[in-house]
Scaffold this active site. Structure first.
Site, PDB file in Angstrom:
ATOM      1  N   GLY A  54     -45.636  42.147  13.788  1.00 18.43           N
ATOM      2  CA  GLY A  54     -46.686  42.322  14.786  1.00 18.43           C
ATOM      3  C   GLY A  54     -46.163  42.416  16.206  1.00 18.43           C
ATOM      4  O   GLY A  54     -46.549  43.310  16.974  1.00 18.43           O
ATOM      5  N   SER A  72     -31.771  26.998   3.766  1.00 19.00           N
ATOM      6  CA  SER A  72     -31.418  28.416   3.755  1.00 19.00           C
ATOM      7  C   SER A  72     -30.510  28.843   2.616  1.00 19.00           C
ATOM      8  O   SER A  72     -29.589  28.133   2.219  1.00 19.00           O
ATOM      9  CB  SER A  72     -30.721  28.758   5.069  1.00 19.00           C
ATOM     10  OG  SER A  72     -30.093  30.013   4.968  1.00 19.00           O
ATOM     11  N   ARG A  76     -32.636  35.190  -5.872  1.00 24.23           N
ATOM     12  CA  ARG A  76     -33.455  33.971  -5.843  1.00 24.23           C
ATOM     13  C   ARG A  76     -34.195  33.704  -7.141  1.00 24.23           C
ATOM     14  O   ARG A  76     -34.264  32.570  -7.599  1.00 24.23           O
ATOM     15  CB  ARG A  76     -34.452  34.092  -4.693  1.00 24.23           C
ATOM     16  CG  ARG A  76     -33.741  34.045  -3.368  1.00 24.23           C
ATOM     17  CD  ARG A  76     -34.663  34.286  -2.205  1.00 24.23           C
ATOM     18  NE  ARG A  76     -33.906  34.121  -0.970  1.00 24.23           N
ATOM     19  CZ  ARG A  76     -34.408  34.308   0.238  1.00 24.23           C
ATOM     20  NH1 ARG A  76     -35.656  34.688   0.384  1.00 24.23           N
ATOM     21  NH2 ARG A  76     -33.664  34.125   1.295  1.00 24.23           N
TER      22      ARG A  76
END
Lengths: 252, 663
Positions: free
Chosen positions: B49, B288, B334
């Site tokens: 955005g 992370s 992942r």
């Protein structure tokens, strides 16, 4: 799973809106040491809603210490008793069973209260809008490795850039000064070659906007840096002053 | 709502590597004088955005930007930790645009569009250039060049980073570009505003209804185009790594206004998060993926081994990722890493008090990788283990300091001394609003960017690719593709917001808010959200089955009924009321959750993060059904929580389809 084994008394600032005078209200709540401070407030609010009362409004979002939204003064200290953490990263193990905890909003004319513990910090956005950027339109960039930046310089710029814009510095300052916030951005951008072209224009514009918003002057007390959850060093204020004087001498 | 929706992905003709170049050279332009008369609404100020709003304003469009937070800088992109991928090949290790494209398609288990992904890989390099030009302080080497590290699902080092705070630095870069345009008067910023409906006039998106969250007032805003950059919907699971306010509301309202929802069941469960510690828990915190560069994941070889982890010798440890996937080891994607952790814990080998965790251990690399390198650099001869460990800790601190601190803050354990305990948690949603190559939904003039759309990550997103996609969409894709639509809108005057369509949309929003406030039941909104999250996690989480999904659908419907009968929403509409905001979002999650289960039930295969127990190989890997499911599932909303499925076939002309292997 840990049990709720702490009984706490809370004195919480309640204020309907910016015009309301506001007052403290007393609550009791049960917490567990592994809860975060905001999770303890979740428990309080669930309790209040179930009792048919209005919950306490408070700002929060990421709950991992990086968005800068949470903002409570806890026992007189922004973000509470632990150094280097935001309210959302403060855990109840920092308190003891039976403690009374006083919770207030940031207090500064430039941050009017919206309700209870929520304040309006748009003044910070307006300071950034006045000059806290590098004027480069999308598509204008050269290859990222075209300009070499010494690691030490990049690291120092990064350290200043870790400011989360929460406003704890303003809240901690007896003058409600925003010099640490402004200094952090000025330091980051004036260290990097990309920011140097408009360094003088930037620092003057940002300081002018800071003054226009009603933030106070800096009297070198250092409370801002001591309470900063990201431990932004006080030296950014020295850099800000240096950059400002340099710009003024150049006639900006 | 049209009865015969025809999905046209508008993928340009031509050779894959030339599609975007040719598209850019031939897409219609809007001249600068006309741009000044065209208004664009941007909802959400995360990476997608902020970058879109800033860039479109730089080009001359009139932009209005909205965010529900108190400042655009708080959007949850700020919390992204590890890094951003780009095919710069600065490490001279064989990277290329094609390889980034290939890794992304493969990582997504062949469920993403070739053309979109290739474009993403192409523009990735410009993103890094742009961010550096803005003053983003990326990590650097002593010579002054940019530093890189590895992420899962790749064998090259293409990830750029700023300690464990890359998202923060990139977002602040985009935020500052946005604020610059605010200062110049080209963007009007509406903070603490929440979009509650999209306004469609004559079939085109023409504006939004937003609630001023401070005053409670409903506002009507016109735009020639509306961009939804509103992030993902992982909070449907209650516990996730998302921010508390992250929600699906804007996308869901668009969906109910006719926009198709693509692959809603594709959810990313991130393998390395801090495990749940209590029932009061409000969110989960990510550690992370970059930690898997140096952290080795293991569990004890025998069940109920209660020794302190540092006292368990090498021969009694099962480094199960290195054992099962020797080629990628700890850096498998992942979805693979998450399932492997669940498999070990379900089999009884988990650690910690809940037994629902595995170790992420840095000791080996602190000693052998960093410690030895430092000792050699400092000319320390025959260093003992304690010295190596000490030296290694210093390097680890520089690489991951803030993550280690955060872990300690939350768990009260020091990861420099003992292995982290981690477990998978909901992190990202690959599904989202269906968009074509131009990022436009099937409602003309309504766009979706970043995590809010479905387009680039297939059934599993690779690490450090979310930041890449958000910024690609905002800085380098939408500024071109929006011209294709707006060049035909230059004669459209601003539609007055007192038109019937605006009034009707506002009334609908007001009625729903009043309905929420008038339930006046006994249970808190939070308690409903928590219950929904449990259903989703148990039955539509890391593994799914036909039976479980059918149960989940029935349970969600019942919970939704109960919500509308017995939720308690205090306060009023015309004031600052965070509980009312939350109630609206949870009500939408209660509808979305059902669609996710329906989608998961319909997709009779396993792929990427979507693992159906019925469809697995003998080794327990995801078993795709390319004959029947090499498609995007795009769901159309029908009155009363019913949906019709449309399928967009995925065509692979440049990549050889194979079973994903990381062995």
């Amino acid at each position: 799973m840990s049990n709720s084994n702490m009984n706490l008394k809370l004195k919480v600032w309640r204020q309907q809106n910016a015009k309301d005078e506001g007052h403290f209200e007393d609550y009791t709540v049960q917490a567990s040491p592994d809860m975060s401070f905001l999770e303890m407030f979740d428990v309080l609010n669930e309790q209040l809603i179930t009792e048919g009362k209005n919950p306490v409004a408070f700002d929060h979002d990421c709950r991992e210490g990086i968005c800068g939204m949470c903002s409570m003064v806890i026992n007189g200290r922004p973000h509470g008793p632990k150094q280097g953490v935001t309210t959302c990263q403060l855990h109840m193990r920092s308190f003891s069973d039976g403690d009374t905890i006083v919770v207030e909003p940031w207090r500064s004319n430039a941050f009017p209260v919206i309700r209870d513990l929520s304040v309006n910090r748009s003044a910070f956005d307006r300071i950034i809008a006045s000059g806290g950027y590098v004027s480069v339109n999308t598509g204008n960039a050269v290859d990222a490795n075209a300009t070499l930046i010494p690691k030490e310089t990049a690291d120092e710029a990064f350290e200043a850039a870790t400011c989360i814009g929460c406003g704890a510095c303003v809240s901690a300052c007896k003058n409600a000064s925003a010099m640490l916030f402004v200094g952090a951005k000025v330091t980051q951008l004036s260290l990097l070659p990309q920011g140097q072209a408009e360094a003088s224009k930037r620092v003057v514009a940002m300081v002018n906007q800071m003054d226009a918003e009603g933030f106070g002057a800096c009297t070198n007390t250092g409370a801002c840096s001591a309470e900063c959850p990201k431990q932004i060093p006080l030296s950014v204020i020295a850099t800000l002053n240096r950059e400002y004087i340099k710009a003024k001498l150049k006639g900006y | 709502m049209s009865k015969n929706i025809k999905l046209d992905s508008k993928i340009p003709a031509g050779e894959l590597s030339q599609k975007w170049t040719q598209y850019r050279s031939s897409v219609p332009l809007v001249n600068p004088a006309n741009k000044r008369n065209l208004e664009i609404i941007v909802v959400g100020t995360g990476l997608a955005g902020s970058s879109a709003a800033a860039t479109l304003a730089e080009m001359g469009y009139k932009v209005k930007a909205f965010c529900f937070q108190d400042s655009p800088r708080r959007a949850h992109s700020i919390a992204a930790q590890g890094g951003i991928n780009a095919a710069k090949n600065y490490q001279n290790d064989g990277d290329s645009v094609y390889r980034l494209f290939y890794d992304t398609i493969k990582g997504g288990d062949y469920r993403a569009r070739e053309a979109n992904v290739h474009r993403l890989a192409e523009v990735s390099t410009s993103i890094i250039d742009q961010c550096v030009a803005q003053g983003v302080p990326f990590a650097r080497e002593y010579g002054g060049t940019l530093s890189n590290r590895s992420f899962g699902g790749t064998q090259v080092q293409r990830t750029f980073y700023a300690a464990g705070q890359t998202g923060q630095q990139l977002l602040l870069g985009a935020y500052q570009a946005l604020e610059r345009q605010v200062g110049l008067g080209n963007v009007k910023m509406y903070s603490r505003h929440e979009m509650l409906d999209v306004v469609v006039v004559d079939g085109k998106a023409r504006g939004i209804i937003a609630r001023n969250l401070i005053t409670g007032e409903l506002e009507r805003h016109f735009g020639h185009a509306v961009l939804l950059c509103t992030g993902g919907y992982g909070n449907v699971f209650y516990l996730s790594t998302n921010a508390m306010g992250s929600n699906v509301t804007a996308g869901w309202k668009a969906h109910k206004a006719g926009a198709l929802f693509g692959n809603p069941c594709f959810t990313q469960i991130h393998p390395t998060c801090i495990p749940v510690s209590g029932h009061y828990q409000s969110k989960l915190t990510l550690m992370s993926e970059s930690l898997r560069n140096d952290g080795r994941i293991w569990v004890p070889k025998s069940k109920d081994d209660n020794r302190h982890p540092n006292d368990i010798p090498e021969e009694d440890r099962d480094y199960y990722l290195e054992r099962r996937y020797p080629a990628f080891g700890n850096l498998v994607p992942r979805d693979v890493a998450s399932r492997a952790a669940k498999e070990r814990c379900d089999a009884g080998y988990g650690v910690g008090s809940s037994k629902m965790a595995v170790y992420l251990d840095f000791r080996y690399n602190m000693i052998n990788k960093y410690g030895r390198a430092e000792a050699s650099r400092l000319n320390i001869e025959n260093p003992d283990e304690a010295t190596l460990l000490q030296l290694g800790k210093e390097v680890a601190k520089e690489q991951y300091g803030n993550l280690f601190d955060m872990y300690k803050q939350i768990t009260d354990e020091d990861p420099y001394e003992v292995p982290m305990r981690i477990y998978p948690a909901v992190h990202y949603t690959m599904g989202g609003l269906w968009v074509d190559y131009e990022l436009m939904t099937n409602i003309p003039g309504l766009y979706a960017l970043g995590e809010a759309n479905f387009s680039d990550h297939g059934a599993n997103r690779l690490g450090a690719s979310a930041l890449m996609q958000g910024l690609a969409d905002g800085y380098f894709v939408i500024p071109y593709t929006i011209g294709s639509y707006l060049s035909n809108e230059i004669r459209t005057k601003s539609i007055p917001t007192d038109s019937d369509e605006f009034a009707a949309a506002e009334n609908k929003v007001r009625e729903r808010l009043q309905q929420l406030l008038s339930i006046n039941g006994t249970q808190t909104v939070e308690s409903f959200h928590r219950r929904l999250g449990l259903i989703m996690w148990d039955k539509c989480g890391m593994s799914r089955s036909e039976e479980g999904l059918k149960q989940a659908i029935a349970e969600i419907r019942a919970l939704r009924d109960e919500f509308w009968k017995d939720a308690r929403v205090p306060g009023t509409m015309d004031s600052f009321n965070p509980e009312l905001e939350k109630a609206g979002r949870v009500a939408d999650f209660l509808e979305l959750g059902e669609l996710m289960c329906i989608d998961a039930l319909e997709r009779n295969e396993s792929c990427g993060g979507h693992f159906r127990e019925e469809y697995q190989t003998e080794e327990g890997e995801a078993k795709r059904d390319d004959d029947n499911y090499m498609v995007v599932s795009a769901w159309e909303y029908k009155e009363g929580n019913a949906w019709e499925l449309h399928k967009e076939p995925l065509v692979y002309e440049n990549i050889k389809i194979a079973q994903r292997s990381y062995k």
